[in-house]
Design a protein around this motif. Sequence first.
Motif, PDB file in Angstrom:
ATOM      1  N   ALA A   1       0.908  -1.217   0.093  1.00  0.00           N
ATOM      2  CA  ALA A   1      -0.039   0.188   0.037  1.00  0.00           C
ATOM      3  C   ALA A   1       1.024   1.209  -0.041  1.00  0.00           C
ATOM      4  CB  ALA A   1      -1.021   0.024   1.382  1.00  0.00           C
ATOM      5  N   ALA A   2       0.679   2.206  -0.831  1.00  0.00           N
ATOM      6  CA  ALA A   2       1.331   3.404  -0.904  1.00  0.00           C
ATOM      7  C   ALA A   2       1.086   4.331   0.268  1.00  0.00           C
ATOM      8  CB  ALA A   2       1.127   4.119  -2.297  1.00  0.00           C
ATOM      9  N   ASN A   3       1.823   4.921   1.086  1.00  0.00           N
ATOM     10  CA  ASN A   3       1.418   5.927   2.108  1.00  0.00           C
ATOM     11  C   ASN A   3       1.570   7.235   1.242  1.00  0.00           C
ATOM     12  OD1 ASN A   3       2.185   7.998   4.242  1.00  0.00           O
ATOM     13  ND2 ASN A   3       1.886   6.088   5.534  1.00  0.00           N
ATOM     14  N   LEU A   4       0.140   7.769   1.173  1.00  0.00           N
ATOM     15  CA  LEU A   4      -0.178   9.119   0.477  1.00  0.00           C
ATOM     16  C   LEU A   4       0.436  10.354   1.436  1.00  0.00           C
ATOM     17  CD1 LEU A   4      -3.101   8.324  -1.403  1.00  0.00           C
ATOM     18  CD2 LEU A   4      -0.696   7.863  -1.951  1.00  0.00           C
TER      19      LEU A   4
ATOM     20  N   ALA B   1      -0.862   6.910  -7.588  1.00  0.00           N
ATOM     21  CA  ALA B   1      -0.287   5.668  -6.944  1.00  0.00           C
ATOM     22  C   ALA B   1      -1.204   4.568  -7.725  1.00  0.00           C
ATOM     23  CB  ALA B   1      -0.989   5.512  -5.547  1.00  0.00           C
ATOM     24  N   ALA B   2      -2.130   4.766  -8.244  1.00  0.00           N
ATOM     25  CA  ALA B   2      -2.669   3.440  -8.955  1.00  0.00           C
ATOM     26  C   ALA B   2      -2.366   3.487 -10.357  1.00  0.00           C
ATOM     27  CB  ALA B   2      -4.294   3.943  -9.174  1.00  0.00           C
ATOM     28  N   GLN B   3      -1.480   4.598 -10.961  1.00  0.00           N
ATOM     29  CA  GLN B   3      -0.989   4.519 -12.356  1.00  0.00           C
ATOM     30  C   GLN B   3       0.141   3.614 -11.986  1.00  0.00           C
ATOM     31  OE1 GLN B   3      -2.294   5.410 -15.341  1.00  0.00           O
ATOM     32  NE2 GLN B   3      -0.429   4.715 -16.237  1.00  0.00           N
ATOM     33  N   ASP B   4       0.785   3.712 -10.878  1.00  0.00           N
ATOM     34  CA  ASP B   4       2.124   3.106 -10.684  1.00  0.00           C
ATOM     35  C   ASP B   4       1.991   1.682 -10.347  1.00  0.00           C
ATOM     36  OD1 ASP B   4       3.996   4.822 -11.332  1.00  0.00           O
ATOM     37  OD2 ASP B   4       4.128   5.799  -9.587  1.00  0.00           O
ATOM     38  N   GLY B   5       0.677   1.286 -10.265  1.00  0.00           N
ATOM     39  CA  GLY B   5       0.384  -0.357  -9.770  1.00  0.00           C
ATOM     40  C   GLY B   5      -0.169  -0.680  -8.436  1.00  0.00           C
ATOM     41  N   PHE B   6      -0.029   0.498  -7.537  1.00  0.00           N
ATOM     42  CA  PHE B   6      -0.568   0.139  -6.215  1.00  0.00           C
ATOM     43  C   PHE B   6      -2.133  -0.170  -6.350  1.00  0.00           C
ATOM     44  CE2 PHE B   6       3.151   2.470  -5.171  1.00  0.00           C
ATOM     45  CZ  PHE B   6       3.740   1.762  -4.338  1.00  0.00           C
ATOM     46  N   ASP B   7      -2.567  -1.181  -5.628  1.00  0.00           N
ATOM     47  CA  ASP B   7      -3.798  -1.532  -5.297  1.00  0.00           C
ATOM     48  C   ASP B   7      -4.566  -1.061  -4.033  1.00  0.00           C
ATOM     49  OD1 ASP B   7      -4.249  -2.988  -7.845  1.00  0.00           O
ATOM     50  OD2 ASP B   7      -3.175  -4.713  -6.731  1.00  0.00           O
ATOM     51  N   ALA B   8      -3.641  -0.462  -3.056  1.00  0.00           N
ATOM     52  CA  ALA B   8      -4.101  -0.053  -2.108  1.00  0.00           C
ATOM     53  C   ALA B   8      -3.421   1.327  -1.345  1.00  0.00           C
ATOM     54  CB  ALA B   8      -4.227  -1.012  -0.854  1.00  0.00           C
TER      55      ALA B   8
ATOM     56  N   ARG C   1       9.217  -3.539  -8.600  1.00  0.00           N
ATOM     57  CA  ARG C   1       8.790  -4.120  -9.761  1.00  0.00           C
ATOM     58  C   ARG C   1       8.698  -5.598  -9.759  1.00  0.00           C
ATOM     59  NH1 ARG C   1       5.537  -0.548 -10.202  1.00  0.00           N
ATOM     60  NH2 ARG C   1       6.264   1.539 -11.055  1.00  0.00           N
ATOM     61  N   GLN C   2       9.523  -6.103  -8.923  1.00  0.00           N
ATOM     62  CA  GLN C   2       9.060  -7.659  -8.915  1.00  0.00           C
ATOM     63  C   GLN C   2       7.739  -8.170  -8.530  1.00  0.00           C
ATOM     64  OE1 GLN C   2      11.500 -10.304  -6.252  1.00  0.00           O
ATOM     65  NE2 GLN C   2      12.582  -8.085  -5.815  1.00  0.00           N
ATOM     66  N   TRP C   3       7.164  -7.481  -7.792  1.00  0.00           N
ATOM     67  CA  TRP C   3       5.860  -7.583  -7.163  1.00  0.00           C
ATOM     68  C   TRP C   3       4.671  -6.756  -7.696  1.00  0.00           C
ATOM     69  CZ3 TRP C   3      10.219  -6.507  -3.687  1.00  0.00           C
ATOM     70  CH2 TRP C   3      10.481  -7.597  -3.093  1.00  0.00           C
ATOM     71  N   VAL C   4       5.096  -5.495  -8.043  1.00  0.00           N
ATOM     72  CA  VAL C   4       3.956  -4.678  -8.535  1.00  0.00           C
ATOM     73  C   VAL C   4       4.171  -4.290  -9.993  1.00  0.00           C
ATOM     74  CG1 VAL C   4       2.818  -2.618  -8.170  1.00  0.00           C
ATOM     75  CG2 VAL C   4       3.289  -4.014  -6.255  1.00  0.00           C
ATOM     76  N   ALA C   5       3.267  -4.233 -10.960  1.00  0.00           N
ATOM     77  CA  ALA C   5       3.750  -3.491 -12.353  1.00  0.00           C
ATOM     78  C   ALA C   5       2.878  -2.315 -12.438  1.00  0.00           C
ATOM     79  CB  ALA C   5       3.417  -4.513 -13.342  1.00  0.00           C
ATOM     80  N   PRO C   6       3.190  -1.373 -13.146  1.00  0.00           N
ATOM     81  CA  PRO C   6       2.522  -0.044 -13.391  1.00  0.00           C
ATOM     82  C   PRO C   6       1.240  -0.691 -14.084  1.00  0.00           C
ATOM     83  CG  PRO C   6       4.764   0.144 -14.189  1.00  0.00           C
ATOM     84  CD  PRO C   6       4.768  -1.182 -13.840  1.00  0.00           C
ATOM     85  N   ARG C   7       0.158  -0.011 -14.074  1.00  0.00           N
ATOM     86  CA  ARG C   7      -1.023  -0.116 -14.871  1.00  0.00           C
ATOM     87  C   ARG C   7      -1.037   0.340 -16.309  1.00  0.00           C
ATOM     88  NH1 ARG C   7      -6.003   1.270 -10.844  1.00  0.00           N
ATOM     89  NH2 ARG C   7      -5.250   0.100  -8.937  1.00  0.00           N
ATOM     90  N   GLY C   8      -1.127  -0.631 -17.291  1.00  0.00           N
ATOM     91  CA  GLY C   8      -1.143  -0.047 -18.445  1.00  0.00           C
ATOM     92  C   GLY C   8      -2.282   0.872 -19.046  1.00  0.00           C
TER      93      GLY C   8
END
Length: 262
Positions: free
Chosen positions: A5-8, A24-31, A255-262
Amino acid sequence: MPRFAANLSMMYNEHAFLDRFAAAAQDGFDAVEYLFPYEHSAAEIKARLDGASLTQVLFNAPPGDWAGGERGIASLPGREDEFRRSFDTALDYARVLGNRRIHVMAGLVVSDAARPAQRELYVKHLEYAARTAGADGIDVLIEPINTRDMPGYLLNRQDDAQAICAEVGALNLRVQFDCYHCQIVEGDLAVKLKRDVARIGHIQVAGVPERHEPDSGELNYPWLFALIDELGYDGWIGCEYRPRAGTSAGLGWIRQWVAPRG
């Protein structure tokens, strides 16, 4: 596999707060998590969460006069009514946002002589918070914080936090295990994670000692993430760090766990 989760409050400061959700969502975070939502309405934040398809996982109850140096009021004598009102406000936000974890900050020690009474009051307030939050299926969290970043904070050690949880006895009172704080105060993270995992409600990470990305410094985070998986922890891991430069540019470590949203 770890869920981040990204700490905003610390990340995406290149953007206004309400715009950090989409970034944060664009960078692939879901929370996401953050310190405090109270400068904005719950409805405004809910719209940003929904618009970015994000889960809200954690925020703090109101801490008193943060700008004036207060760091929570749960242990401060004479603030009992204020504490209950402020925690009720946090619950109001949590219900709207779908947030299932609220961190209750203890506050600073008034004096060494007052510490035992402050701890007693803290326990009393945590009993109230856990009982009240339990009706909505919400966990209350307490977090040991290091004495370098927050001198005088009442709660500093993992064993003290676990003892408080045991004393209160509420299943929805859990410990927020911040690897950065724990390493500075006491180290030996692996042993403490193994010992306490059953009562850990949330984990946070940052590089030590500078509190930058968790890809440098004295902690081996890939090894710790593998251990956390082995222990069966299935909660979120909050990225509570200050990026060295741009937030997005510093996300190579994830990046090995979270990929940016395309």
